[in-house]
Design a protein around this motif. Sequence first.
Motif, PDB file in Angstrom:
ATOM      1  N   CYS A  20     -23.922  52.247  -4.384  1.00  0.00           N
ATOM      2  CA  CYS A  20     -24.836  53.059  -3.390  1.00  0.00           C
ATOM      3  C   CYS A  20     -24.830  52.805  -2.195  1.00  0.00           C
ATOM      4  CB  CYS A  20     -26.223  53.160  -3.724  1.00  0.00           C
ATOM      5  SG  CYS A  20     -26.666  53.772  -5.492  1.00  0.00           S
ATOM      6  N   ILE A  21     -24.862  51.712  -1.623  1.00  0.00           N
ATOM      7  CA  ILE A  21     -24.663  51.298  -0.331  1.00  0.00           C
ATOM      8  C   ILE A  21     -23.353  51.587   0.482  1.00  0.00           C
ATOM      9  CG2 ILE A  21     -24.740  49.505   1.252  1.00  0.00           C
ATOM     10  CD1 ILE A  21     -26.538  47.739  -0.600  1.00  0.00           C
ATOM     11  N   LYS A  22     -22.394  51.350  -0.393  1.00  0.00           N
ATOM     12  CA  LYS A  22     -21.068  51.686  -0.058  1.00  0.00           C
ATOM     13  C   LYS A  22     -20.816  53.128   0.331  1.00  0.00           C
ATOM     14  CE  LYS A  22     -16.589  52.235  -2.341  1.00  0.00           C
ATOM     15  NZ  LYS A  22     -15.827  52.021  -3.623  1.00  0.00           N
ATOM     16  N   LEU A  23     -21.336  54.017  -0.558  1.00  0.00           N
ATOM     17  CA  LEU A  23     -21.193  55.345  -0.405  1.00  0.00           C
ATOM     18  C   LEU A  23     -22.115  55.944   0.707  1.00  0.00           C
ATOM     19  CD1 LEU A  23     -19.552  57.615  -1.269  1.00  0.00           C
ATOM     20  CD2 LEU A  23     -21.280  58.246  -3.140  1.00  0.00           C
ATOM     21  N   GLU A  24     -23.290  55.345   0.703  1.00  0.00           N
ATOM     22  CA  GLU A  24     -24.058  55.897   1.930  1.00  0.00           C
ATOM     23  C   GLU A  24     -23.323  55.558   3.359  1.00  0.00           C
ATOM     24  OE1 GLU A  24     -28.422  55.316   2.149  1.00  0.00           O
ATOM     25  OE2 GLU A  24     -27.930  53.941   3.816  1.00  0.00           O
ATOM     26  N   GLU A  64     -15.604  55.695  -5.768  1.00  0.00           N
ATOM     27  CA  GLU A  64     -14.348  55.929  -4.998  1.00  0.00           C
ATOM     28  C   GLU A  64     -13.800  57.212  -5.350  1.00  0.00           C
ATOM     29  OE1 GLU A  64     -11.461  53.392  -4.002  1.00  0.00           O
ATOM     30  OE2 GLU A  64     -13.585  52.974  -3.273  1.00  0.00           O
ATOM     31  N   LEU A  65     -14.122  58.075  -6.384  1.00  0.00           N
ATOM     32  CA  LEU A  65     -13.704  59.596  -6.641  1.00  0.00           C
ATOM     33  C   LEU A  65     -14.472  60.214  -5.636  1.00  0.00           C
ATOM     34  CD1 LEU A  65     -13.625  59.529 -10.476  1.00  0.00           C
ATOM     35  CD2 LEU A  65     -11.521  59.245  -8.829  1.00  0.00           C
ATOM     36  N   VAL A  66     -15.808  60.061  -5.358  1.00  0.00           N
ATOM     37  CA  VAL A  66     -16.476  60.902  -4.446  1.00  0.00           C
ATOM     38  C   VAL A  66     -15.978  60.566  -3.024  1.00  0.00           C
ATOM     39  CG1 VAL A  66     -18.709  60.803  -2.979  1.00  0.00           C
ATOM     40  CG2 VAL A  66     -18.711  60.454  -5.508  1.00  0.00           C
ATOM     41  N   ILE A  67     -15.335  59.412  -2.546  1.00  0.00           N
ATOM     42  CA  ILE A  67     -14.697  59.355  -1.432  1.00  0.00           C
ATOM     43  C   ILE A  67     -13.276  59.892  -1.291  1.00  0.00           C
ATOM     44  CG2 ILE A  67     -13.319  57.413   0.334  1.00  0.00           C
ATOM     45  CD1 ILE A  67     -15.536  55.477  -0.485  1.00  0.00           C
ATOM     46  N   GLU A  68     -12.627  60.055  -2.205  1.00  0.00           N
ATOM     47  CA  GLU A  68     -11.314  60.867  -2.542  1.00  0.00           C
ATOM     48  C   GLU A  68     -11.655  62.320  -2.318  1.00  0.00           C
ATOM     49  OE1 GLU A  68      -9.010  60.115  -5.956  1.00  0.00           O
ATOM     50  OE2 GLU A  68      -8.857  58.038  -5.618  1.00  0.00           O
ATOM     51  N   HIS A 194     -19.048  45.215   3.166  1.00  0.00           N
ATOM     52  CA  HIS A 194     -20.303  45.145   3.966  1.00  0.00           C
ATOM     53  C   HIS A 194     -21.507  45.465   2.400  1.00  0.00           C
ATOM     54  CE1 HIS A 194     -23.711  44.982   6.610  1.00  0.00           C
ATOM     55  NE2 HIS A 194     -23.918  46.171   6.154  1.00  0.00           N
ATOM     56  N   ALA A 195     -21.265  46.277   1.975  1.00  0.00           N
ATOM     57  CA  ALA A 195     -22.000  46.432   0.679  1.00  0.00           C
ATOM     58  C   ALA A 195     -22.159  45.417  -0.061  1.00  0.00           C
ATOM     59  CB  ALA A 195     -21.664  47.840  -0.238  1.00  0.00           C
ATOM     60  N   PHE A 196     -21.003  44.719  -0.689  1.00  0.00           N
ATOM     61  CA  PHE A 196     -21.135  43.767  -1.294  1.00  0.00           C
ATOM     62  C   PHE A 196     -21.851  42.448  -0.850  1.00  0.00           C
ATOM     63  CE2 PHE A 196     -18.603  46.212  -4.149  1.00  0.00           C
ATOM     64  CZ  PHE A 196     -18.903  45.452  -5.370  1.00  0.00           C
ATOM     65  N   ILE A 197     -21.511  42.108   0.784  1.00  0.00           N
ATOM     66  CA  ILE A 197     -22.116  41.171   1.454  1.00  0.00           C
ATOM     67  C   ILE A 197     -23.798  41.317   1.497  1.00  0.00           C
ATOM     68  CG2 ILE A 197     -22.473  39.867   3.435  1.00  0.00           C
ATOM     69  CD1 ILE A 197     -19.142  40.540   3.942  1.00  0.00           C
TER      70      ILE A 197
END
Length: 238
Positions: A20-24, A64-68, A194-197
């Motif tokens: 969720c952090i990654k996509l936001e 990943e599919l959302v970003i694509e 950054h999301a994982f950190i």
Amino acid sequence: MIELYQFAPAWGLPNPSPFCIKLELYLKMTGLPFEVITENDTRKGPKGKIPFIRDDGQTIGDSELVIEYLKDKYGDRVDASLTAEQRARAHAINRMLHDSTYWVLLHCRWMEDNGYQAMRQALFGDLPWPLRVIIPPLARRSLRRNLTGQGLGRHSRDEIFRFGFADLDALSVLLGEKAFLLGDTPTSVDATAHAFIMSLVGPPIDNPMRERIQRTANLMAYYQRMNQRFYPSLAAAR
């Protein structure tokens, strides 16, 4: 406007989920207008998972599919200038974090007792009794099965953290002295990293992975640099 469906915030962080952090964060990077909608029921996502988006009547799941999808529809606003080698490097980093580091993160949160207590309170503390008593151990049992099926859960605690340390050390080497993973400008792979950190350092859950990042100067500087740019309230709180 794009609707981003994700879990409720936790621990003063934008989200308990790295995906969720990654996509936001990716949406912040694009400058596309979007609205965050809190959704804790994973069954409502098209993949049975969260996050997902709704855009112009379409519902798309998997970060990943959302970003694509966003790149195809709105243009590649973040990664367009990357070389083929940089794209390959970003792909390798994403796969490491998604398919290796993620499972160590799950171990930290659900198999370590202090992580489990923090997750139980953050995710289930507001549920009515007896659900807040019944659901957390069921979730833990399910995730233990997932970890065993994936393979990481078959290893000893020391072995699990050796795998996790190798990922963090590789990320530190790939970052080096650069401001961001691929140079002077953040790209989509920085949204993932950054999301994982943030997911390892941000929650009040002491574990060897968190300690490893806190002792790695360039990863901590990177974490603060990303927060200053995209989550200034978190940067100011440190």
